[in-house]
Design an enzyme around this catalytic site. Structure first.
Site, short mmCIF file in Angstrom:
data_model
loop_
_atom_site.label_atom_id
_atom_site.label_comp_id
_atom_site.label_asym_id
_atom_site.label_seq_id
_atom_site.Cartn_x
_atom_site.Cartn_y
_atom_site.Cartn_z
N TYR A 159 -2.25 -1.31 10.53
CA TYR A 159 -2.23 -1.53 8.91
C TYR A 159 -0.88 -0.98 8.24
O TYR A 159 -0.09 -1.67 7.73
CB TYR A 159 -3.34 -0.41 8.29
CG TYR A 159 -3.54 -0.82 6.90
CD1 TYR A 159 -4.38 -1.94 6.38
CD2 TYR A 159 -2.96 0.31 5.98
CE1 TYR A 159 -4.48 -2.10 4.95
CE2 TYR A 159 -3.34 0.13 4.72
CZ TYR A 159 -4.04 -1.02 4.21
OH TYR A 159 -4.27 -1.31 2.73
N SER A 170 1.01 -1.31 0.05
CA SER A 170 0.04 0.04 -0.14
C SER A 170 0.86 1.14 0.08
O SER A 170 2.18 1.14 0.52
CB SER A 170 -0.87 0.00 1.12
OG SER A 170 -1.51 1.18 1.54
P1 NAD Z 1 -11.39 -6.58 -0.21
O1 NAD Z 1 -12.05 -6.42 1.18
O2 NAD Z 1 -12.21 -6.30 -1.26
O3 NAD Z 1 -10.52 -8.14 -0.20
C1 NAD Z 1 -9.88 -8.55 0.75
C2 NAD Z 1 -9.50 -10.05 0.42
O4 NAD Z 1 -9.17 -10.55 1.48
C3 NAD Z 1 -11.24 -10.65 0.37
O5 NAD Z 1 -10.85 -11.75 -0.68
C4 NAD Z 1 -11.18 -11.24 1.67
O6 NAD Z 1 -11.97 -12.77 1.77
C5 NAD Z 1 -9.68 -12.02 2.17
N1 NAD Z 1 -9.51 -11.84 3.44
C6 NAD Z 1 -9.65 -11.26 4.35
N2 NAD Z 1 -9.42 -11.77 5.67
C7 NAD Z 1 -9.09 -13.11 5.36
C8 NAD Z 1 -8.55 -13.93 6.18
N3 NAD Z 1 -8.70 -14.12 7.58
N4 NAD Z 1 -8.34 -15.26 5.50
C9 NAD Z 1 -8.48 -15.29 4.03
N5 NAD Z 1 -8.73 -14.22 3.22
C10 NAD Z 1 -9.12 -13.20 4.09
O7 NAD Z 1 -10.06 -5.47 -0.26
P2 NAD Z 1 -9.18 -4.84 -1.26
O8 NAD Z 1 -9.27 -3.38 -1.24
O9 NAD Z 1 -9.30 -5.72 -2.82
O10 NAD Z 1 -7.64 -5.12 -0.65
C11 NAD Z 1 -6.86 -6.21 -1.15
C12 NAD Z 1 -5.09 -5.76 -0.89
O11 NAD Z 1 -5.11 -4.42 -1.31
C13 NAD Z 1 -5.00 -5.55 0.86
O12 NAD Z 1 -3.82 -6.18 1.27
C14 NAD Z 1 -5.28 -4.12 1.15
O13 NAD Z 1 -4.73 -3.73 2.24
C15 NAD Z 1 -4.54 -3.70 -0.30
N6 NAD Z 1 -4.69 -2.21 -0.63
C16 NAD Z 1 -5.99 -1.77 -0.78
C17 NAD Z 1 -6.33 -0.61 -1.12
C18 NAD Z 1 -7.63 0.06 -1.54
O14 NAD Z 1 -7.88 1.19 -1.62
N7 NAD Z 1 -8.63 -0.73 -1.66
C19 NAD Z 1 -5.30 0.59 -1.15
C20 NAD Z 1 -4.05 -0.01 -0.88
C21 NAD Z 1 -3.66 -1.46 -0.58
#
Ligand code: NAD
Length: 267
Positions: free
Chosen positions: A158, A145
Site C-alpha cells: 500500500y 494517502s
Molecule cells: P472503498 O473500499 O469504499 O472503495 C474502493 C473502490 O475501489 C470501490 O468502488 C471498489 O469497487 C473499487 N475497486 C476495488 N478493487 C477494484 C478493481 N479491481 N477494479 C475496479 N474497482 C475496484 O474505499 P475508500 O476508502 O473509498 O478508498 C478510496 C481511495 O481512497 C483508495 O485509493 C484508498 O487507498 C484511498 N484512501 C482511503 C482512506 C480511508 O481512510 N478510507 C485514507 C487514505 C486514502
C-alpha cells in the site's frame, strides 16, 4: 460551491461505486459534470451509485465496468468511455488495502495492490491525457494517502503504491504543465492524501482495535494513534477538495500533494 461550473465537462471516477469515489462522483455531478462511474459491486450497488450521482445533479451518468487489475480491461473501458464522451477530468480513486507484516504479505496481494492503486492510474492517464492536451483543459486527481508521504508498519504494498502515485503525478504534472492557458484552465495533475476517512476500506482496522469494546472504541484507538485532530474525515470532505481542483482558477496548481489528515504528516 453550488455553481454548475462543470457543465459540458465529463469526469471518470474509478472506484466510484462506494466510499470516497462515490462522494467525489456526486461532488462533480453537483457541479454539472457527466459522470463515468467505475467500480465493482452487485447490480444493485451499481444502480444505487448511478442513482446517487444522477440525484446529485449529473448531466448524464453511466457505469463502465472494468477490473482495474487487468490493463486490457482498462483499455476497453477507456475506448468505451471515449465513444460516449471525451474525458476532461480523471479521478484515479480505486484502491485496496491489506495490512500484514512484509514477510507475511501474500505475493498475490502485492501484485493486486500495485495493479489497482498504481498501475491502473498509469494506464488511464496515458490513455486520457493526450485528449486533454488537445482541448487545453484537463484535470487528473489521484487519490493517494498520507501513506504516499509517510510510512506505517504492515502496509508494504500500500505504501509503495501510494508513494508511487505521488511520483507518477509529479512527472505527469511536469510533462503537461505548459499546455493550455490561464483562460482554458490548463492541464493539471495532483494528489489528495487523506488520513483516516470513514469508509468500508478501513473497517477491518477499526475492528482490529476494538479490544472487546465498541466500534467507537475501535475508531478512537485507531485515530488517536496518528491523527492529531482526533476525528476522521468524511468522504464528502475529500470530494470538496477534488471539486475545487477542477476549477479554472486552479490552473497553476500542479504536481502537488495535499494532505487532508488532521495534522498527521505535520508531525
Ligand atoms: P472503498 O473500499 O469504499 O472503495 C474502493 C473502490 O475501489 C470501490 O468502488 C471498489 O469497487 C473499487 N475497486 C476495488 N478493487 C477494484 C478493481 N479491481 N477494479 C475496479 N474497482 C475496484 O474505499 P475508500 O476508502 O473509498 O478508498 C478510496 C481511495 O481512497 C483508495 O485509493 C484508498 O487507498 C484511498 N484512501 C482511503 C482512506 C480511508 O481512510 N478510507 C485514507 C487514505 C486514502
Amino acid at each position: 460551491m453550488s455553481d454548475r461550473f462543470l457543465e459540458h465537462r465529463t469526469a471518470l471516477v474509478t472506484g466510484s461505486t462506494s466510499g470516497i469515489g462515490l462522494a467525489i462522483a456526486c461532488g462533480l455531478a453537483a457541479a454539472g459534470a457527466k459522470i463515468a462511474v467505475n467500480g465493482l459491486g452487485t447490480p444493485e450497488q451499481i444502480d444505487d451509485a448511478l442513482r446517487a450521482v444522477r440525484e446529485a445533479g449529473a448531466a448524464d451518468a453511466r457505469h463502465f465496468g472494468a477490473d482495474l487489475r487487468d490493463p486490457e480491461q482498462i483499455e476497453t473501458m477507456m475506448a468505451q468511455i471515449a465513444e460516449w464522451s471525451a474525458v476532461d477530468i480523471l479521478v484515479n480513486n480505486a484502491g485496496i488495502q491489506h495490512a500484514v507484516p512484509l514477510a507475511d504479505m501474500p505475493t498475490q496481494k502485492w501484485n493486486d495492490i500495485l495493479a489497482i492503486n498504481l498501475s491502473a492510474a498509469f494506464h488511464t492517464m496515458r490513455l486520457a491525457m493526450p485528449g486533454m492536451a488537445e482541448r487545453g483543459y484537463g484535470r487528473v486527481i489521484n487519490i493517494a494517502s498520507v501513506h504516499g508521504l509517510v510510512a506505517s508498519v504492515n502496509k508494504a504494498p500500500y505504501v509503495a503504491s501510494k508513494f508511487g502515485i505521488v511520483g507518477l503525478s509529479k512527472v505527469a504534472g511536469l510533462e503537461y504543465a505548459a499546455l493550455g492557458s490561464r483562460e482554458s484552465g490548463g492541464i493539471t495533475v495532483n494528489c489528495i492524501c487523506p488520513g483516516w476517512v470513514e469508509t468500508a476500506l478501513i473497517e477491518p482496522q477499526i475492528q482490529a482495535r476494538r479490544d472487546g469494546g465498541s466500534r467507537e472504541d475501535g475508531v478512537r484507538a485507531l485515530v488517536s494513534e496518528k491523527q492529531p485532530s482526533g476525528r476522521m474525515s468524511l468522504p464528502e470532505d475529500i470530494a470538496a477538495m477534488a471539486t475545487w481542483l477542477c476549477r479554472r482558477e486552479s490552473h497553476n496548481i500542479t504536481g502537488a500533494s495535499f494532505p487532508i489528515d488532521g495534522g498527521w504528516t505535520a508531525q
